[in-house]
Design a protein around this motif. Structure first.
Motif, PDB file in Angstrom:
ATOM      1  N   LEU A 148       0.830  -1.201   0.000  1.00 39.03           N
ATOM      2  CA  LEU A 148       0.000   0.000   0.000  1.00 39.03           C
ATOM      3  C   LEU A 148       0.865   1.252   0.000  1.00 39.03           C
ATOM      4  CD1 LEU A 148      -2.782   1.338   0.165  1.00 39.03           C
ATOM      5  CD2 LEU A 148      -2.670   1.104   2.655  1.00 39.03           C
ATOM      6  N   LYS A 149       1.953   1.225   0.753  1.00 38.13           N
ATOM      7  CA  LYS A 149       2.854   2.370   0.815  1.00 38.13           C
ATOM      8  C   LYS A 149       3.486   2.633  -0.541  1.00 38.13           C
ATOM      9  CE  LYS A 149       4.996   5.551   3.261  1.00 38.13           C
ATOM     10  NZ  LYS A 149       4.279   6.664   3.908  1.00 38.13           N
ATOM     11  N   TRP A 150       3.937   1.567  -1.199  1.00 35.55           N
ATOM     12  CA  TRP A 150       4.545   1.722  -2.518  1.00 35.55           C
ATOM     13  C   TRP A 150       3.524   2.220  -3.540  1.00 35.55           C
ATOM     14  CZ3 TRP A 150       9.298   2.328  -3.916  1.00 35.55           C
ATOM     15  CH2 TRP A 150      10.315   1.778  -3.164  1.00 35.55           C
TER      16      TRP A 150
ATOM     17  N   LEU B  78       6.035  16.071  -2.943  1.00 35.16           N
ATOM     18  CA  LEU B  78       5.458  14.731  -2.965  1.00 35.16           C
ATOM     19  C   LEU B  78       4.942  14.324  -1.588  1.00 35.16           C
ATOM     20  CD1 LEU B  78       8.019  12.800  -5.190  1.00 35.16           C
ATOM     21  CD2 LEU B  78       5.780  13.682  -5.838  1.00 35.16           C
ATOM     22  N   PHE B  79       5.641  14.751  -0.548  1.00 35.98           N
ATOM     23  CA  PHE B  79       5.282  14.362   0.812  1.00 35.98           C
ATOM     24  C   PHE B  79       5.285  15.611   1.713  1.00 35.98           C
ATOM     25  CE2 PHE B  79       7.915  11.077  -1.174  1.00 35.98           C
ATOM     26  CZ  PHE B  79       6.975  10.057  -1.279  1.00 35.98           C
ATOM     27  N   PRO B  80       4.415  15.643   2.709  1.00 35.85           N
ATOM     28  CA  PRO B  80       4.431  16.783   3.635  1.00 35.85           C
ATOM     29  C   PRO B  80       5.757  16.939   4.367  1.00 35.85           C
ATOM     30  CG  PRO B  80       2.410  15.489   3.882  1.00 35.85           C
ATOM     31  CD  PRO B  80       3.335  14.704   3.005  1.00 35.85           C
ATOM     32  N   SER B  81       6.522  15.868   4.477  1.00 35.01           N
ATOM     33  CA  SER B  81       7.789  15.921   5.204  1.00 35.01           C
ATOM     34  C   SER B  81       8.840  16.735   4.464  1.00 35.01           C
ATOM     35  CB  SER B  81       8.317  14.508   5.442  1.00 35.01           C
ATOM     36  OG  SER B  81       7.363  13.732   6.146  1.00 35.01           O
TER      37      SER B  81
ATOM     38  N   ALA C 113      11.577  14.510   9.298  1.00 37.10           N
ATOM     39  CA  ALA C 113      12.571  13.911   8.420  1.00 37.10           C
ATOM     40  C   ALA C 113      11.909  12.911   7.480  1.00 37.10           C
ATOM     41  CB  ALA C 113      13.649  13.215   9.252  1.00 37.10           C
ATOM     42  N   LEU C 114      12.472  12.792   6.276  1.00 41.44           N
ATOM     43  CA  LEU C 114      11.970  11.825   5.305  1.00 41.44           C
ATOM     44  C   LEU C 114      12.509  10.443   5.624  1.00 41.44           C
ATOM     45  CD1 LEU C 114      12.477  13.806   1.964  1.00 41.44           C
ATOM     46  CD2 LEU C 114      10.326  13.458   3.193  1.00 41.44           C
ATOM     47  N   THR C 115      11.684   9.456   5.386  1.00 44.05           N
ATOM     48  CA  THR C 115      12.153   8.086   5.524  1.00 44.05           C
ATOM     49  C   THR C 115      13.039   7.742   4.334  1.00 44.05           C
ATOM     50  OG1 THR C 115      10.265   7.155   4.342  1.00 44.05           O
ATOM     51  CG2 THR C 115      10.020   7.493   6.723  1.00 44.05           C
ATOM     52  N   GLN C 116      13.737   6.607   4.430  1.00 39.02           N
ATOM     53  CA  GLN C 116      14.613   6.198   3.344  1.00 39.02           C
ATOM     54  C   GLN C 116      13.830   5.957   2.065  1.00 39.02           C
ATOM     55  OE1 GLN C 116      16.957   2.772   4.282  1.00 39.02           O
ATOM     56  NE2 GLN C 116      18.117   2.811   2.371  1.00 39.02           N
ATOM     57  N   MET C 117      12.629   5.376   2.181  1.00 38.19           N
ATOM     58  CA  MET C 117      11.796   5.117   1.009  1.00 38.19           C
ATOM     59  C   MET C 117      11.332   6.426   0.381  1.00 38.19           C
ATOM     60  SD  MET C 117       8.267   2.926   0.771  1.00 38.19           S
ATOM     61  CE  MET C 117       9.066   1.537   1.549  1.00 38.19           C
ATOM     62  N   GLU C 118      10.916   7.383   1.214  1.00 35.49           N
ATOM     63  CA  GLU C 118      10.459   8.675   0.700  1.00 35.49           C
ATOM     64  C   GLU C 118      11.601   9.433   0.038  1.00 35.49           C
ATOM     65  OE1 GLU C 118       6.848   9.585   3.893  1.00 35.49           O
ATOM     66  OE2 GLU C 118       8.869  10.394   4.222  1.00 35.49           O
ATOM     67  N   SER C 119      12.787   9.389   0.644  1.00 38.20           N
ATOM     68  CA  SER C 119      13.942  10.058   0.045  1.00 38.20           C
ATOM     69  C   SER C 119      14.283   9.453  -1.312  1.00 38.20           C
ATOM     70  CB  SER C 119      15.148   9.957   0.985  1.00 38.20           C
ATOM     71  OG  SER C 119      14.879  10.581   2.224  1.00 38.20           O
TER      72      SER C 119
END
Length: 217
Positions: free
Chosen positions: A11-13, A127-130, A136-142
């Motif tokens: 779901l996250k992907w 893309l993300f509110p972070s 901080a962005l997660t590794q996946m978000e980065s």
């Protein structure tokens, strides 16, 4: 890892992929035909303080040049260039209203042009509110942000090379047409010269008639 974790990961992907896809829907790219002695205008409603960028390029036609003019809602000229092949202009809207930019080929009498322009209004949404620095962005978000920026660069390069290919193809077709006309002209001239030489040689070997007059006594 249980099936809840696997489902959450998928779901996250999916959410990240959807964010990547919608991130590209921004700005306007149009390729249009501009006939000779013609003028084409476009209008855009812009909010005060919005940063905008207009980039254009003439793909085919004549000397690959066109006049461009941009005005604010009050009719004040923000940008004006004459007979430009390509250019880029960035400005920040000073007031709310409808902005107008026009491309003119009125100086051309015989050739029509094909013009491409890209008008960007505002910046790409995060893309993300972070991304605004709150968390901080997660590794996946980065990784997704990096992919997003790389894909935007790929799209820019593809657009650039597509325009170069279209312009090169137009030049090649124009050169091919000129070579074809030149070949036809040479063939006609060669035929006329050959016929003239045959007639000239024939006149050298033709019998000349003589007239004899008898004088009686």
């Amino acid at each position: 890892m249980n099936w809840w974790s696997v489902a959450f990961m998928h779901l996250k992907w999916a959410q990240l992929l959807f964010a990547l896809l919608i991130g590209f829907v921004w700005g306007s790219e149009i390729t249009f035909e501009l006939p000779d002695n013609a003028k084409q205008c476009f209008y855009e409603d812009i909010i005060q303080g919005t940063k905008c960028t207009l980039e254009f390029q003439v793909i085919t036609g004549g000397h690959y040049d066109v006049d461009c003019r941009m005005e604010d809602p009050d009719g004040m000229v923000l940008y004006k260039e004459m007979k430009k092949q390509y250019d880029s202009f960035t400005f920040t809207a000073s007031k709310n209203g409808t902005y107008k930019f026009c491309f003119s080929n009125e100086f051309s009498t015989f050739t029509h042009k094909t013009v491409y322009f890209d008008f960007q209004v505002g910046d790409d949404p995060p893309l993300f509110p972070s991304e605004n620095g709150v968390t901080a962005l997660t590794q996946m978000e980065s990784a997704c942000v990096s992919i997003h920026e790389a894909l935007k660069s790929v799209i820019d390069y593809q657009t650039h090379f597509r325009l170069r290919e279209a312009q090169g193809r137009s030049r090649a077709e124009d050169l091919n047409t000129r070579v074809a006309y030149w070949s036809i002209g040479e063939a006609v001239i060669l035929l006329v010269v050959s016929i003239g030489q045959v007639l000239l040689l024939k006149s050298f070997f033709s019998d000349k008639r003589t007239t004899t007059t008898r004088v009686g006594s």
